[in-house]
Write an enzyme that holds these catalytic residues in place. Structure first.
Site, PDB file in Angstrom:
ATOM      1  N   GLY A 127      20.528  15.401  18.671  1.00 15.24           N
ATOM      2  CA  GLY A 127      22.026  15.447  18.454  1.00 15.24           C
ATOM      3  C   GLY A 127      22.801  14.776  17.505  1.00 15.24           C
ATOM      4  O   GLY A 127      22.768  13.959  17.883  1.00 15.24           O
ATOM      5  N   ASP A 139      30.694  17.189   9.353  1.00 14.65           N
ATOM      6  CA  ASP A 139      30.249  16.893  10.130  1.00 14.65           C
ATOM      7  C   ASP A 139      31.761  17.510  11.118  1.00 14.65           C
ATOM      8  O   ASP A 139      31.248  17.849  12.534  1.00 14.65           O
ATOM      9  CB  ASP A 139      30.055  15.930  10.455  1.00 14.65           C
ATOM     10  CG  ASP A 139      28.393  15.776  10.089  1.00 14.65           C
ATOM     11  OD1 ASP A 139      28.033  16.587   9.004  1.00 14.65           O
ATOM     12  OD2 ASP A 139      27.426  15.076  10.421  1.00 14.65           O
ATOM     13  N   MET A 159      25.437  20.306   9.732  1.00 16.29           N
ATOM     14  CA  MET A 159      25.467  18.356   9.555  1.00 16.29           C
ATOM     15  C   MET A 159      25.184  18.443   9.014  1.00 16.29           C
ATOM     16  O   MET A 159      23.970  17.441   8.786  1.00 16.29           O
ATOM     17  CB  MET A 159      25.575  18.258  11.125  1.00 16.29           C
ATOM     18  CG  MET A 159      26.869  18.543  12.392  1.00 16.29           C
ATOM     19  SD  MET A 159      26.045  17.222  14.056  1.00 16.29           S
ATOM     20  CE  MET A 159      27.925  17.625  14.309  1.00 16.29           C
ATOM     21  N   HIS A 189       3.787  25.782 -17.076  1.00 13.72           N
ATOM     22  CA  HIS A 189       1.970  25.130 -15.703  1.00 13.72           C
ATOM     23  C   HIS A 189       1.374  24.667 -16.766  1.00 13.72           C
ATOM     24  O   HIS A 189       1.585  24.279 -17.499  1.00 13.72           O
ATOM     25  CB  HIS A 189       1.411  26.764 -15.854  1.00 13.72           C
ATOM     26  CG  HIS A 189       0.036  26.000 -15.846  1.00 13.72           C
ATOM     27  ND1 HIS A 189      -0.453  26.529 -14.526  1.00 13.72           N
ATOM     28  CD2 HIS A 189      -1.099  26.035 -16.653  1.00 13.72           C
ATOM     29  CE1 HIS A 189      -1.438  26.255 -14.535  1.00 13.72           C
ATOM     30  NE2 HIS A 189      -2.692  26.356 -15.954  1.00 13.72           N
TER      31      HIS A 189
HETATM   32  P1  NAI Z   1      18.168  18.061  15.452  1.00 15.45           P
HETATM   33  O1  NAI Z   1      19.438  18.978  16.102  1.00 15.45           O
HETATM   34  O2  NAI Z   1      17.917  18.300  14.038  1.00 15.45           O
HETATM   35  O3  NAI Z   1      17.418  18.114  16.843  1.00 15.45           O
HETATM   36  C1  NAI Z   1      17.786  17.875  17.777  1.00 15.45           C
HETATM   37  C2  NAI Z   1      16.880  18.971  18.618  1.00 15.45           C
HETATM   38  O4  NAI Z   1      16.641  17.596  20.463  1.00 15.45           O
HETATM   39  C3  NAI Z   1      15.883  19.982  18.568  1.00 15.45           C
HETATM   40  O5  NAI Z   1      15.014  20.561  18.780  1.00 15.45           O
HETATM   41  C4  NAI Z   1      16.704  20.715  20.677  1.00 15.45           C
HETATM   42  O6  NAI Z   1      16.066  21.216  21.091  1.00 15.45           O
HETATM   43  C5  NAI Z   1      16.521  18.766  20.965  1.00 15.45           C
HETATM   44  N1  NAI Z   1      16.927  18.857  22.302  1.00 15.45           N
HETATM   45  C6  NAI Z   1      18.064  18.971  22.815  1.00 15.45           C
HETATM   46  N2  NAI Z   1      17.740  18.030  23.844  1.00 15.45           N
HETATM   47  C7  NAI Z   1      16.918  17.784  24.509  1.00 15.45           C
HETATM   48  C8  NAI Z   1      16.393  16.896  25.122  1.00 15.45           C
HETATM   49  N3  NAI Z   1      17.002  16.962  25.961  1.00 15.45           N
HETATM   50  N4  NAI Z   1      15.287  16.643  25.199  1.00 15.45           N
HETATM   51  C9  NAI Z   1      14.096  16.762  24.527  1.00 15.45           C
HETATM   52  N5  NAI Z   1      14.568  17.924  23.225  1.00 15.45           N
HETATM   53  C10 NAI Z   1      15.999  17.784  23.130  1.00 15.45           C
HETATM   54  O7  NAI Z   1      19.065  16.870  16.259  1.00 15.45           O
HETATM   55  P2  NAI Z   1      18.749  15.812  14.776  1.00 15.45           P
HETATM   56  O8  NAI Z   1      18.094  15.022  14.758  1.00 15.45           O
HETATM   57  O9  NAI Z   1      19.438  14.619  16.121  1.00 15.45           O
HETATM   58  O10 NAI Z   1      19.656  15.288  13.589  1.00 15.45           O
HETATM   59  C11 NAI Z   1      20.864  15.511  13.424  1.00 15.45           C
HETATM   60  C12 NAI Z   1      21.833  15.875  13.081  1.00 15.45           C
HETATM   61  O11 NAI Z   1      21.720  15.196  11.395  1.00 15.45           O
HETATM   62  C13 NAI Z   1      21.170  17.552  11.867  1.00 15.45           C
HETATM   63  O12 NAI Z   1      22.446  18.244  12.050  1.00 15.45           O
HETATM   64  C14 NAI Z   1      20.791  17.388  10.859  1.00 15.45           C
HETATM   65  O13 NAI Z   1      20.315  18.472  10.673  1.00 15.45           O
HETATM   66  C15 NAI Z   1      20.818  16.434  10.298  1.00 15.45           C
HETATM   67  N6  NAI Z   1      19.959  15.595   8.813  1.00 15.45           N
HETATM   68  C16 NAI Z   1      19.989  16.037   8.908  1.00 15.45           C
HETATM   69  C17 NAI Z   1      19.035  15.188   8.175  1.00 15.45           C
HETATM   70  C18 NAI Z   1      17.989  15.997   6.264  1.00 15.45           C
HETATM   71  O14 NAI Z   1      18.713  17.107   6.419  1.00 15.45           O
HETATM   72  N7  NAI Z   1      17.113  15.557   6.368  1.00 15.45           N
HETATM   73  C19 NAI Z   1      17.880  13.844   7.876  1.00 15.45           C
HETATM   74  C20 NAI Z   1      18.988  14.002   9.683  1.00 15.45           C
HETATM   75  C21 NAI Z   1      19.902  14.432  10.223  1.00 15.45           C
END
Ligand code: NAI
Length: 468
Positions: free
Chosen positions: A274, A315, A321, A447
């Protein structure tokens, strides 16, 4: 004498630069203060854009090596030139960030390269990247400083062995093994990149499922498809410690509920658990800008903080975010300041995960509707029954449409499948116009096209899909 503006934006990411450009279009004398040295924020520099460049490039590599033969295309001697792949990514980033500088010039936004800090009374002190300081003043100040990587206690990110997304976008070699902590968007996208390039990837997730905010059925299908590609998942498991040694990093893990310890040894570790609001060095405390208990800037419905004339978007105020949410808030804020009706519809913000196949959603998922006690009908259509998807050889996945049982209004659309990230745009527009599933079902779709799957899912709401 300080330079004076109508609006000073602190932060040149998608929220800040869009707000600055829109404000300038509306006649405001606008400055944007950005310390990174390039515009575009996390998204353009070390986030959305470089990750998509590597996702595309690594997908081509994997296709050439493993997939094209089924289309009758023989490719011999497929090899990886990682430096060239990184070169492609770096060029895409630099072209994009320079593009924003061009747009600033075109719209007469003053770009101030430095770190801004609120000095009270409409003043912003800037430590200039070129050295020295400058004081700016403005009627309105916008904080659009975004977010930063959330670390894990006990894991020191060195961007060499223990990586954040930034380091994982710039590895000089393909690691033999990569452990990813967190099965969220970043973990799955960057895990996919390095798996395609040859790393053995293990994703450790605390929860008992991947992609927590997504519809559970979609996440389950996505997990199945990603596992088939070779991503190893260890769910319901937490990382308690990490130790770097010669052989790599040893992660100590245990079941989320405690017990059953297991060590995971990997050459590199990606921490993707996150992000947190970025408010360091802004002088918010002194200026009296209140934060929420989670450290986000507290704003009212018009993005004004606890200090009149100081606003925040993106954010740094929390919520999804996502770059496009920040952009829309930037537009809305600029329009508000100009006395226009700026508006963000938080019920129709799409989310996309750029794995292969892609995963995309808008609106509410089944779990949320159940929790809210809203009666809904479901229409589902698999890509195996879509002619275009079959012709493309990409028939994994489905479209799921959720409609209000009483009014038929579309409440959510969830897609796992080819080009889901583009297909979702139609569903977002439908929701923005408060469409019913009947509206989508009656809309003529070309289509053969992937979009027909959405039409068929809409037809399926009333049990009248034609091709299943
Ligand atoms: P995320 O919030 O999407 O996922 C973090 C994951 O880590 C969750 O599944 C959570 O349960 C897990 N987690 C938390 N603590 C943990 C632990 N101690 N051990 C194991 N698992 C744990 O966060 P992420 O992937 O870091 O992305 C950050 C932000 O960036 C998000 O808000 C995301 O939406 C945004 N982002 C968006 C993208 C897109 O729109 N394609 C691409 C990359 C990031």
């Amino acid at each position: 004498m300080s330079q004076s503006f109508d609006l000073i934006v602190i932060g040149g990411g998608p929220g800040g630069y869009v707000a600055a450009i829109r404000a300038a279009q509306l006649g405001f004398k606008t400055a944007c203060v950005e310390k990174r040295g390039t515009l575009g924020g996390t998204c353009l520099n070390v986030g959305c854009i470089p990750s998509k460049a590597l996702l595309t490039a690594s997908h081509h590599y994997e296709s050439a090596g493993h997939d094209l033969a089924r289309f009758g295309v023989k490719v011999d001697g497929v090899g990886l030139d990682l430096a060239a792949m990184m070169g492609h990514k770096d060029k895409v980033v630099s072209d994009n960030t320079k593009g924003i500088e061009f747009l600033f010039k075109k719209n007469k936004v003053t770009y101030v390269a430095g770190a801004g800090r609120l000095a009270g009374g409409g003043l912003v002190d800037v430590s200039l990247n070129a050295g020295g300081t400058e004081q700016l003043s403005a009627k309105h100040i916008l904080i659009a400083t975004g977010s930063d990587v959330l670390g894990l206690p006990g894991l020191e990110i060195d961007e060499k062995k223990i990586l954040s997304s930034t380091g994982a976008l710039a590895l000089p070699n393909v690691p033999k093994s990569l452990a990813v902590i967190g099965a969220g968007v970043i973990g799955l996208e960057l895990g996919s990149v390095w798996r395609r390039l040859g790393a053995e990837v293990t994703v450790v997730e605390y929860l008992d499922r991947i992609l927590p905010p997504f519809d559970a059925e979609v996440a389950k299908q996505a997990q199945r498809l990603l596992a088939k590609q070779g991503l190893n998942f260890k769910l319901s498991r937490k990382v308690t410690a990490a130790k770097s040694g010669k052989a790599g990093v040893t992660l100590t893990t245990e079941a989320a509920a405690g017990g059953s310890p297991e060590d995971i040894l990997a050459e590199c570790v990606l921490v993707a658990v996150g992000r947190k609001p970025y408010v360091d060095g802004l002088g918010l405390d002194k200026a009296g800008v209140e934060l929420t208990p989670k450290g986000f800037v507290k704003v009212d419905g018009h993005f004004q903080s606890s200090v009149p004339g100081v606003y925040a978007i993106g954010d740094v105020i929390g919520g999804a975010m996502l770059a496009h949410k920040a952009e829309d808030e930037g537009m809305a804020l600029a329009e508000h300041l100009a006395g226009k009706p700026g508006h963000v519809n938080y019920d129709a913000i799409p989310s996309v995960v750029y794995t292969w196949p892609e995963i995309a959603c808008v609106g509410r998922n089944e779990e949320e509707l159940k929790a809210a006690g809203i009666a809904y009908k479901t229409g589902k259509f698999p890509f195996t029954a879509n002619g275009r998807a079959r012709a493309m050889g990409e028939s994994d996945g489905f479209v799921k449409l959720l409609a209000d049982a009483r009014t038929d209004r579309v409440l959510g659309v969830h897609i796992v499948g080819p080009h889901a990230g583009d297909l979702i745009a139609e569903a977002v527009l439908a929701m923005e116009f408060a469409a019913s599933s009947e509206d989508i079902a009656r809309t003529c779709h070309a289509h053969p096209a992937l979009g027909e799957a959405l039409k068929e899912a809409a037809l399926a709401v009333d049990g009248r899909a034609v091709h299943i």
